[in-house]
Design a protein around this motif. Structure first.
Motif, PDB file in Angstrom:
ATOM      1  N   UNK A  15     -14.987  63.878  -1.040  1.00 25.22           N
ATOM      2  CA  UNK A  15     -15.935  63.139  -0.202  1.00 25.22           C
ATOM      3  C   UNK A  15     -17.319  63.119  -0.841  1.00 25.22           C
ATOM      4  N   UNK A  16     -17.738  64.259  -1.380  1.00 27.91           N
ATOM      5  CA  UNK A  16     -19.035  64.323  -2.049  1.00 27.91           C
ATOM      6  C   UNK A  16     -19.071  63.425  -3.269  1.00 27.91           C
ATOM      7  N   UNK A  17     -17.980  63.415  -4.014  1.00 30.50           N
ATOM      8  CA  UNK A  17     -17.900  62.590  -5.224  1.00 30.50           C
ATOM      9  C   UNK A  17     -17.950  61.101  -4.875  1.00 30.50           C
ATOM     10  N   UNK A  18     -17.223  60.703  -3.822  1.00 30.02           N
ATOM     11  CA  UNK A  18     -17.226  59.301  -3.399  1.00 30.02           C
ATOM     12  C   UNK A  18     -18.610  58.892  -2.921  1.00 30.02           C
ATOM     13  N   UNK A  19     -19.256  59.779  -2.139  1.00 23.25           N
ATOM     14  CA  UNK A  19     -20.584  59.467  -1.609  1.00 23.25           C
ATOM     15  C   UNK A  19     -21.600  59.274  -2.728  1.00 23.25           C
ATOM     16  N   UNK A  20     -21.562  60.147  -3.722  1.00 21.30           N
ATOM     17  CA  UNK A  20     -22.548  60.078  -4.811  1.00 21.30           C
ATOM     18  C   UNK A  20     -22.304  58.882  -5.738  1.00 21.30           C
ATOM     19  N   UNK A  21     -21.054  58.441  -5.864  1.00 18.88           N
ATOM     20  CA  UNK A  21     -20.760  57.348  -6.779  1.00 18.88           C
ATOM     21  C   UNK A  21     -20.337  56.062  -6.094  1.00 18.88           C
ATOM     22  N   UNK A  22     -20.699  55.930  -4.806  1.00 17.81           N
ATOM     23  CA  UNK A  22     -20.215  54.795  -4.024  1.00 17.81           C
ATOM     24  C   UNK A  22     -20.650  53.457  -4.624  1.00 17.81           C
ATOM     25  N   UNK A  61     -20.942  62.628   4.537  1.00 21.03           N
ATOM     26  CA  UNK A  61     -21.508  62.958   3.222  1.00 21.03           C
ATOM     27  C   UNK A  61     -22.569  61.933   2.820  1.00 21.03           C
ATOM     28  N   UNK A  62     -22.322  60.659   3.105  1.00 21.09           N
ATOM     29  CA  UNK A  62     -23.309  59.617   2.819  1.00 21.09           C
ATOM     30  C   UNK A  62     -24.559  59.798   3.669  1.00 21.09           C
ATOM     31  N   UNK A  63     -24.371  60.117   4.942  1.00 15.44           N
ATOM     32  CA  UNK A  63     -25.516  60.280   5.842  1.00 15.44           C
ATOM     33  C   UNK A  63     -26.353  61.500   5.464  1.00 15.44           C
ATOM     34  N   UNK A  65     -26.899  62.611   2.655  1.00 19.04           N
ATOM     35  CA  UNK A  65     -27.683  62.277   1.462  1.00 19.04           C
ATOM     36  C   UNK A  65     -28.601  61.071   1.688  1.00 19.04           C
ATOM     37  N   UNK A  66     -28.702  60.631   2.947  1.00 14.66           N
ATOM     38  CA  UNK A  66     -29.543  59.478   3.327  1.00 14.66           C
ATOM     39  C   UNK A  66     -29.156  58.224   2.558  1.00 14.66           C
ATOM     40  N   UNK A  67     -27.857  58.046   2.335  1.00 18.37           N
ATOM     41  CA  UNK A  67     -27.368  56.899   1.572  1.00 18.37           C
ATOM     42  C   UNK A  67     -26.632  55.887   2.434  1.00 18.37           C
ATOM     43  N   UNK A  68     -26.296  56.223   3.663  1.00 17.84           N
ATOM     44  CA  UNK A  68     -25.422  55.389   4.488  1.00 17.84           C
ATOM     45  C   UNK A  68     -26.105  54.084   4.877  1.00 17.84           C
ATOM     46  N   UNK A  69     -25.443  52.955   4.562  1.00 19.79           N
ATOM     47  CA  UNK A  69     -25.992  51.628   4.840  1.00 19.79           C
ATOM     48  C   UNK A  69     -24.932  50.766   5.530  1.00 19.79           C
ATOM     49  N   UNK A  70     -25.335  49.546   5.865  1.00 18.41           N
ATOM     50  CA  UNK A  70     -24.465  48.649   6.627  1.00 18.41           C
ATOM     51  C   UNK A  70     -23.173  48.321   5.872  1.00 18.41           C
ATOM     52  N   UNK A  71     -23.259  48.076   4.565  1.00 17.73           N
ATOM     53  CA  UNK A  71     -22.047  47.715   3.831  1.00 17.73           C
ATOM     54  C   UNK A  71     -21.056  48.868   3.758  1.00 17.73           C
ATOM     55  N   UNK A  72     -21.574  50.125   3.821  1.00 16.55           N
ATOM     56  CA  UNK A  72     -20.654  51.267   3.884  1.00 16.55           C
ATOM     57  C   UNK A  72     -19.855  51.220   5.180  1.00 16.55           C
ATOM     58  N   UNK A  73     -20.532  50.868   6.264  1.00 16.83           N
ATOM     59  CA  UNK A  73     -19.862  50.764   7.560  1.00 16.83           C
ATOM     60  C   UNK A  73     -18.748  49.722   7.508  1.00 16.83           C
ATOM     61  N   UNK A  74     -19.040  48.578   6.896  1.00 23.20           N
ATOM     62  CA  UNK A  74     -18.044  47.510   6.803  1.00 23.20           C
ATOM     63  C   UNK A  74     -16.799  47.965   6.034  1.00 23.20           C
ATOM     64  N   UNK A  75     -16.997  48.785   5.027  1.00 21.67           N
ATOM     65  CA  UNK A  75     -15.860  49.227   4.210  1.00 21.67           C
ATOM     66  C   UNK A  75     -15.111  50.403   4.828  1.00 21.67           C
ATOM     67  N   UNK A  76     -15.824  51.284   5.521  1.00 20.49           N
ATOM     68  CA  UNK A  76     -15.202  52.512   6.017  1.00 20.49           C
ATOM     69  C   UNK A  76     -14.520  52.333   7.371  1.00 20.49           C
ATOM     70  N   UNK A  77     -15.067  51.488   8.238  1.00 22.89           N
ATOM     71  CA  UNK A  77     -14.463  51.286   9.562  1.00 22.89           C
ATOM     72  C   UNK A  77     -13.322  50.278   9.431  1.00 22.89           C
ATOM     73  N   UNK A  78     -12.081  50.789   9.404  1.00 23.00           N
ATOM     74  CA  UNK A  78     -10.931  49.903   9.184  1.00 23.00           C
ATOM     75  C   UNK A  78      -9.941  49.973  10.349  1.00 23.00           C
ATOM     76  N   UNK A  79      -8.937  49.131  10.313  1.00 20.91           N
ATOM     77  CA  UNK A  79      -8.048  48.910  11.460  1.00 20.91           C
ATOM     78  C   UNK A  79      -7.031  50.024  11.687  1.00 20.91           C
TER      79      UNK A  79
END
Length: 479
Positions: A15-22, A61-63, A65-79
């Protein structure tokens, strides 16, 4: 050069690796711009097959690091999500848009947390409740949730087992209507309606309509004696102040005396407001967790713990005028979580005659006006040294927590099992002890410094430089 740190789980490392290299690996700048548009409701992205707990951990992990943005929400919230903490994404977009996004995409959700979404429109809230018919747990605290939405819950969510609706617009009329609609078929087992306009009549209807396991909210004491014994209720939160503890203390004491017989299976009790008589606690034979938010004189607590202290696993007491930490360790040897908030006249033995061998979490908070000698350094040192399973420590305004104590502890223990450290208003701590502390805690995940006068922003920057989060998997919070 410090050595790369071990991590508690492989999931945390990933999770840390994904957040840092998103941005480099998972989403280009053009894709991020496209995903930030309001008309994008469905996205088939790289995280479509990721399970709910991993998605929530990546978002956290994104939050952090103060990295969480709208496009992250679009990709992470799935069906395919079954569990979602929507509060993680709260500041990434308009609240109504986020609620609409979940209701459109997440038809398989069983557990949804959306506390604090007070700006979400009524229409989107109602639409969400009508669509997510598989929900078993819902947290709508601090939102516009009201009696009409409670009616929708009764009609559209037949599988709901947990409803947390603290500080909402639920009333006695809504509870009565809910109880009448679900009578005989209600699966609700956990209800939280703290700070709601409930005076007891509606609550009594609900209590009689289902077998509750936990209840948090007003007026429970007013319903006593009940028409039936609540044999399944094992968690209860009551507030003496809402009952009128100061104006009618005899009525409060009488209501508490009825608790052991009315709710014989209680394992967790939280008492808000100032309580004057704790004798009923000793009669709760299955009690494991005890929270008291305003105790006052601790002598009666010591008397109660003499009877039931050995069976407790969690003890939290606040605004205690006087308490002896070594006495608590002696009377409650099996606790795993201890939280003590000391008031004006704390007292503590100089040496710990007994220790908490199973303690995993320790919180110690001292009133700002308390004398600096309230908790002797020798007592703290021996307590921290002997707690081999201690994972989380939180010190607030404890003047004896200083560089000398922390370095002395590190001399006694080459490695500490601590995973989280919070130092709040500990004005005698400096960076000279924080660097060795991080080095001697290989499992450390979070170090928080709040309002410590001698710990500067430059110290935070130096720690981040010395221990980069993507390599050492530790988060530093400074304020």
């Amino acid at each position: 050069m410090p050595r790369r740190r071990d991590v508690s789980t492989l999931r945390r490392l990933c999770s840390s690796s994904i957040a840092c290299g998103f941005e480099q690996e998972w989403c280009s700048a053009k894709e991020a711009e496209a995903l930030s548009r309001d008309n994008v409701l469905y996205v088939l992205g790289p995280f479509q097959s990721y399970p709910s707990d991993v998605i929530n951990e990546i978002a956290n992990a994104l939050r952090e690091r103060s990295l969480l943005r709208r496009h992250h929400t679009q990709l992470l919230v799935h069906s395919n999500l079954h569990t979602l903490d929507l509060t993680l994404f709260k500041n990434t977009a308009n609240e109504s848009f986020l609620v609409q996004l979940v209701s459109q995409r997440c038809q398989k959700l069983k557990n949804l947390t959306m506390s604090g979404f007070c700006k979400a429109s009524r229409k989107t809230m109602v639409d969400l409740l009508c669509r997510l018919t598989k929900l078993t747990a819902l947290n709508v605290s601090d939102t516009g949730f009201d009696d009409q939405m409670l009616h929708i819950v009764a009609s559209y969510l037949p599988c709901l087992q947990s409803l947390l609706a603290d500080r909402t617009k639920v009333s006695d009329a809504g509870l009565t209507m809910f109880a009448n609609e679900v009578e005989g078929v209600c699966m609700l087992r956990h209800l939280a309606i703290e700070a709601c306009a409930v005076d007891g009549s509606g609550l009594q209807h609900v209590l009689n309509s289902t077998d509750f396991v936990s209840y948090r909210g007003p007026s429970f004491l007013r319903t006593l004696p009940l028409s039936k014994q609540l044999n399944h209720l094992c968690q209860l939160t009551v507030d003496c102040d809402e009952f009128g503890a100061e104006s009618d203390p005899d009525a409060v004491e009488q209501a508490f005396s009825l608790l052991p017989s009315a709710v014989p299976a209680l394992q967790k009790v939280e008492i808000g407001g100032r309580v004057s008589n704790l004798s009923f606690v000793a009669a709760l034979s299955q009690l494991k967790v005890l929270y008291i938010w305003e105790l006052g004189d601790a002598d009666q607590l010591i008397n109660v713990l003499t009877v039931c202290g050995a069976q407790l696993t969690v003890l939290a007491i606040n605004y205690v005028d006087s308490i002896d930490l070594s006495a608590l360790a002696c009377l409650c040897p099996n606790v795993q979580h201890v939280s003590v908030g000391m008031g004006e006249h704390p007292r503590s033995g100089e040496e710990a005659t007994s220790h908490w061998s199973k303690l995993s979490r320790l919180e110690l908070k001292i009133d700002a006006d308390t004398a600096s000698s309230a908790v002797p350094a020798s007592l703290l040192l021996s307590t921290l040294h002997q707690c081999e399973d201690l994972h989380s420590v939180h010190f607030c305004n404890v003047s004896t927590v200083d560089d000398q104590l922390l370095l002395g502890l590190l001399n006694l223990c080459q490695q500490l099992p601590w995973q989280e450290v919070v130092l709040e208003s500990c004005d005698n701590v400096t960076a000279s002890s924080l660097f060795p502390l991080v080095a001697h805690c290989p499992r450390l995940q979070k170090l928080t410094s709040l309002h410590c006068k001698q710990v500067m922003l430059r110290d935070h920057q130096a720690l981040v430089t010395e221990y980069p989060p993507h390599l050492f998997n530790v988060i530093f919070h400074w304020k």
